[in-house]
Design a protein around this motif. Structure first.
Motif, PDB file in Angstrom:
ATOM      1  N   VAL A 153       0.894  -1.204   0.031  1.00  0.00           N
ATOM      2  CA  VAL A 153      -0.007  -0.021  -0.100  1.00  0.00           C
ATOM      3  C   VAL A 153       0.964   1.205  -0.039  1.00  0.00           C
ATOM      4  O   VAL A 153       0.612   2.116  -0.623  1.00  0.00           O
ATOM      5  CB  VAL A 153      -0.883   0.051   1.445  1.00  0.00           C
ATOM      6  CG1 VAL A 153      -1.721   1.460   1.386  1.00  0.00           C
ATOM      7  CG2 VAL A 153      -1.874  -1.217   1.046  1.00  0.00           C
ATOM      8  N   MET A 154       2.071   1.092   0.634  1.00  0.00           N
ATOM      9  CA  MET A 154       2.794   2.304   0.877  1.00  0.00           C
ATOM     10  C   MET A 154       3.582   2.866  -0.311  1.00  0.00           C
ATOM     11  O   MET A 154       3.690   3.939  -1.077  1.00  0.00           O
ATOM     12  CB  MET A 154       4.027   2.151   1.923  1.00  0.00           C
ATOM     13  CG  MET A 154       3.327   2.466   3.214  1.00  0.00           C
ATOM     14  SD  MET A 154       4.811   2.472   4.572  1.00  0.00           S
ATOM     15  CE  MET A 154       4.901   0.914   4.753  1.00  0.00           C
ATOM     16  N   PHE A 155       3.822   1.641  -1.217  1.00  0.00           N
ATOM     17  CA  PHE A 155       4.589   1.699  -2.296  1.00  0.00           C
ATOM     18  C   PHE A 155       3.550   2.349  -3.399  1.00  0.00           C
ATOM     19  O   PHE A 155       3.879   3.073  -4.296  1.00  0.00           O
ATOM     20  CB  PHE A 155       4.990   0.227  -2.696  1.00  0.00           C
ATOM     21  CG  PHE A 155       5.904   0.388  -3.935  1.00  0.00           C
ATOM     22  CD1 PHE A 155       7.568   0.616  -3.607  1.00  0.00           C
ATOM     23  CD2 PHE A 155       5.604   0.075  -5.442  1.00  0.00           C
ATOM     24  CE1 PHE A 155       8.384   0.793  -4.733  1.00  0.00           C
ATOM     25  CE2 PHE A 155       6.651   0.391  -6.404  1.00  0.00           C
ATOM     26  CZ  PHE A 155       7.991   0.496  -6.075  1.00  0.00           C
ATOM     27  N   ASP A 156       2.297   1.925  -3.465  1.00  0.00           N
ATOM     28  CA  ASP A 156       1.471   2.365  -4.252  1.00  0.00           C
ATOM     29  C   ASP A 156       0.999   3.785  -4.112  1.00  0.00           C
ATOM     30  O   ASP A 156       0.662   4.450  -5.133  1.00  0.00           O
ATOM     31  CB  ASP A 156       0.194   1.515  -4.274  1.00  0.00           C
ATOM     32  CG  ASP A 156       0.226   0.084  -4.839  1.00  0.00           C
ATOM     33  OD1 ASP A 156       1.226  -0.304  -5.502  1.00  0.00           O
ATOM     34  OD2 ASP A 156      -0.511  -0.858  -4.436  1.00  0.00           O
ATOM     35  N   HIS A 157       1.273   4.137  -2.861  1.00  0.00           N
ATOM     36  CA  HIS A 157       0.676   5.574  -2.600  1.00  0.00           C
ATOM     37  C   HIS A 157       2.033   6.510  -2.857  1.00  0.00           C
ATOM     38  O   HIS A 157       1.867   7.667  -2.325  1.00  0.00           O
ATOM     39  CB  HIS A 157       0.159   5.717  -1.106  1.00  0.00           C
ATOM     40  CG  HIS A 157      -1.360   5.331  -1.093  1.00  0.00           C
ATOM     41  ND1 HIS A 157      -1.582   3.925  -1.053  1.00  0.00           N
ATOM     42  CD2 HIS A 157      -2.435   5.932  -1.280  1.00  0.00           C
ATOM     43  CE1 HIS A 157      -3.044   3.784  -1.111  1.00  0.00           C
ATOM     44  NE2 HIS A 157      -3.352   4.920  -1.081  1.00  0.00           N
ATOM     45  N   ASP A 158       3.070   5.796  -2.946  1.00  0.00           N
ATOM     46  CA  ASP A 158       4.550   6.680  -3.058  1.00  0.00           C
ATOM     47  C   ASP A 158       4.808   7.616  -1.945  1.00  0.00           C
ATOM     48  O   ASP A 158       5.152   8.512  -1.797  1.00  0.00           O
ATOM     49  CB  ASP A 158       4.032   7.652  -4.278  1.00  0.00           C
ATOM     50  CG  ASP A 158       5.574   8.235  -4.915  1.00  0.00           C
ATOM     51  OD1 ASP A 158       6.694   7.542  -4.688  1.00  0.00           O
ATOM     52  OD2 ASP A 158       5.557   9.097  -5.487  1.00  0.00           O
ATOM     53  N   LYS A 159       4.663   6.829  -0.590  1.00  0.00           N
ATOM     54  CA  LYS A 159       4.774   7.424   0.732  1.00  0.00           C
ATOM     55  C   LYS A 159       5.561   6.207   1.461  1.00  0.00           C
ATOM     56  O   LYS A 159       4.826   5.386   2.151  1.00  0.00           O
ATOM     57  CB  LYS A 159       3.802   7.996   1.246  1.00  0.00           C
ATOM     58  CG  LYS A 159       3.285   9.209   0.708  1.00  0.00           C
ATOM     59  CD  LYS A 159       2.234  10.100   1.594  1.00  0.00           C
ATOM     60  CE  LYS A 159       1.863  11.248   1.025  1.00  0.00           C
ATOM     61  NZ  LYS A 159       0.636  11.883   1.850  1.00  0.00           N
ATOM     62  N   LEU A 160       6.996   6.018   1.466  1.00  0.00           N
ATOM     63  CA  LEU A 160       7.694   5.064   1.911  1.00  0.00           C
ATOM     64  C   LEU A 160       8.329   5.518   3.142  1.00  0.00           C
ATOM     65  O   LEU A 160       8.624   6.378   3.396  1.00  0.00           O
ATOM     66  CB  LEU A 160       8.699   4.445   0.889  1.00  0.00           C
ATOM     67  CG  LEU A 160       8.307   4.241  -0.471  1.00  0.00           C
ATOM     68  CD1 LEU A 160       9.509   3.686  -1.011  1.00  0.00           C
ATOM     69  CD2 LEU A 160       7.139   3.199  -0.481  1.00  0.00           C
ATOM     70  N   ASP A 161       7.816   4.759   4.160  1.00  0.00           N
ATOM     71  CA  ASP A 161       8.479   5.140   5.630  1.00  0.00           C
ATOM     72  C   ASP A 161       9.637   4.369   5.810  1.00  0.00           C
ATOM     73  O   ASP A 161      10.401   3.881   5.209  1.00  0.00           O
ATOM     74  CB  ASP A 161       7.253   5.003   6.653  1.00  0.00           C
ATOM     75  CG  ASP A 161       7.078   3.286   6.767  1.00  0.00           C
ATOM     76  OD1 ASP A 161       7.645   2.514   6.322  1.00  0.00           O
ATOM     77  OD2 ASP A 161       6.196   2.939   7.522  1.00  0.00           O
TER      78      ASP A 161
END
Length: 344
Positions: free
Chosen positions: A38-46
C-alpha cells in the motif's frame, strides 16, 4: 551510485508483502505486511520500507545481510517484522529470502543480553565476510555502553592499529520522547569523540531515502568503514518522515539537507540541526509562521561534509545569526563537536 531501478524495487515489494496463502497468520501481521505494498502504491515510503528495500536490493545484487540485536526480528518499536511466525505452529518465515534464486542470504537473530559478546562476534563476522552487510542494533542507543570495549579498542581504532577494514553497522535508537533515562540518548558525544582520520562514518538520518542510500553505500563502495547510525523512534511513523519512490530509484545520500522555500536573501537566522529534532523545530516554525529562519539538517556528522556546509553558508550569507540546535543538554549531543568545527 546507490540508486536502484523502480521496477526492481517493485519486485522486492511484491515479495516482502506476500505471505504464503496456505498458512495462518494473525490479522495484525497480515495487515502490517500488506501495508508495505500500500505504501509503495501511494508513493509514501516510511522508515521500515527504507530498511526493507535497502536489504532487498543488496540481497538481489548478491550481497548477504546479517542483523543481530535484542529485538531485531520484530524491531523494538514494532516496525521491522523481518521474521513472521505462523500462528498455530510458530514456524518462522523470512520473506526477504524469496526475492530471487541467485540472491544473497538474509539472516536476522534476536540475540542475548550481552552487548559486549554479541558486538565482538559481529565485529569478527564483518571482518571475515566483507560482502555481508553486518548490523548490530541496540534495543535503545544507551544499551551500547555494555559493548564499549569493542567500540573503543576495535571498531574505531582497528584500522589504525592493524590496517584492517571493517564495515560493521551499529543502529542506535536515539531521541528525547519522554521515555526517560537509558531510553532516550544514544550518547552521540561518545562516538564523535572517537572520530579521527576518517576512521568511521557517523550519521543521524532524518528521511527514509537517506537511510536507504547510506545502507546501500556501505556495501557498494570498494572499501569498508564502520558506520554508526543514530536511528529514530517517533520518526518511524511520523507523517512527514516519508520519501517518494524516485528518492530511492534516482536519489542519493544527502549529507546535508536544505529544503527551505523562502527567499534566501531574507533569512536572518540559520539553524543547523540533526535527525528527529528537525521535525520538532519545523512544527514550531510552521505553527508560529516564522519565515525569517532556515532549518538545515546535518545528516552525516562524520566525516563532516564541509563543502556542503559551506554551500549552505554561502546561500544564506545575509543571515545575522547562525546557530546549532539540539534537544540534548549542552554537554551532550553534537554541540561541542560542531562548535569545535566552527572554530576551525
Amino acid at each position: 551510485d546507490t540508486t536502484y531501478p523502480r521496477l526492481k524495487l517493485e519486485k522486492i515489494v511484491q515479495v516482502i508483502s506476500s505471505l504464503p496463502e496456505d498458512k495462518k497468520f494473525i490479522n495484525k501481521i497480515k495487515k502490517l505486511v500488506n501495508n508495505r505494498l500500500v505504501m509503495f502504491d501511494h508513493d509514501k515510503l516510511d522508515w521500515s520500507m527504507a530498511e526493507h528495500l535497502a536489504y532487498g536490493s543488496l540481497l538481489e545484487e548478491g550481497f548477504s545481510v546479517r542483523i543481530s540485536g535484542q529485538d531485531v526480528e520484530r524491531g523494538t518499536f514494532s516496525h521491522r517484522h523481518g521474521v513472521v511466525k505462523v500462528e498455530d505452529s510458530e514456524e518462522e518465515i523470512i520473506l526477504h529470502n524469496n526475492i530471487s534464486d541467485s540472491q544473497g542470504v538474509f539472516s536476522i537473530y534476536n540475540s542475548l543480553l550481552s552487548e559486549y559478546a554479541v558486538l565482538g562476534f559481529d565485529y569478527g563476522y564483518a571482518m571475515a565476510s566483507p560482502k555481508t552487510l553486518t548490523i548490530w542494533e541496540a534495543q535503545f542507543g544507551d544499551f551500547s555502553n555494555g559493548a564499549q570495549i569493542i567500540i573503543d579498542q576495535y571498531l574505531f581504532s582497528g584500522e589504525d592499529k592493524w590496517k584492517t577494514q571493517n564495515g560493521l553497522v551499529m543502529l542506535l535508537p536515539h531521541g528525547y520522547e519522554g521515555q526517560g533515562a537509558e531510553h532516550s540518548s544514544a550518547r552521540m558525544e561518545r562516538y564523535l569523540q572517537l572520530c579521527a582520520k576518517d576512521n568511521v562514518y557517523v550519521a543521524n538520518c532524518s528521511t527514509p531515502a537517506n537511510m536507504f542510500h547510506i545502507l546501500r553505500r556501505q556495501m557498494v563502495t570498494t572499501f569498508r568503514k564502520p558506520l554508526i547510525i543514530f536511528t529514530p523512534k517517533s520518526l518511524l511513523r511520523h507523517p512527514k518522515a516519508v520519501s517518494g519512490i524516485e528518492d530511492f530509484s534516482k536519489g542519493k545520500f544527502m549529507p546535508v539537507i536544505d529544503i527551505n522555500n523562502n527567499d534566501a536573501s531574507k533569512i536572518d537566522r540559520l539553524v543547523f540541526c540533526s535527525g528527529k529534532f528537525y521535525y520538532d523545530l519545523l512544527e514550531f516554525k510552521e505553527k508560529n509562521n516564522i519565515i525569517d529562519t532556515a532549518l538545515v539538517r546535518l545528516e552525516q556528522l562524520f566525516p563532516l561534509p564541509e563543502l556542503e556546509i559551506q554551500d549552505v553558508l554561502n546561500k544564506y550569507s545575509n543571515a545575522k545569526d547562525i546557530v546549532w540546535a539540539q534537544e540534548e543538554p549542552r554537554n551532550m549531543g553534537c554541540l561541542l563537536y560542531t562548535s569545535d568545527a566552527a572554530d576551525e
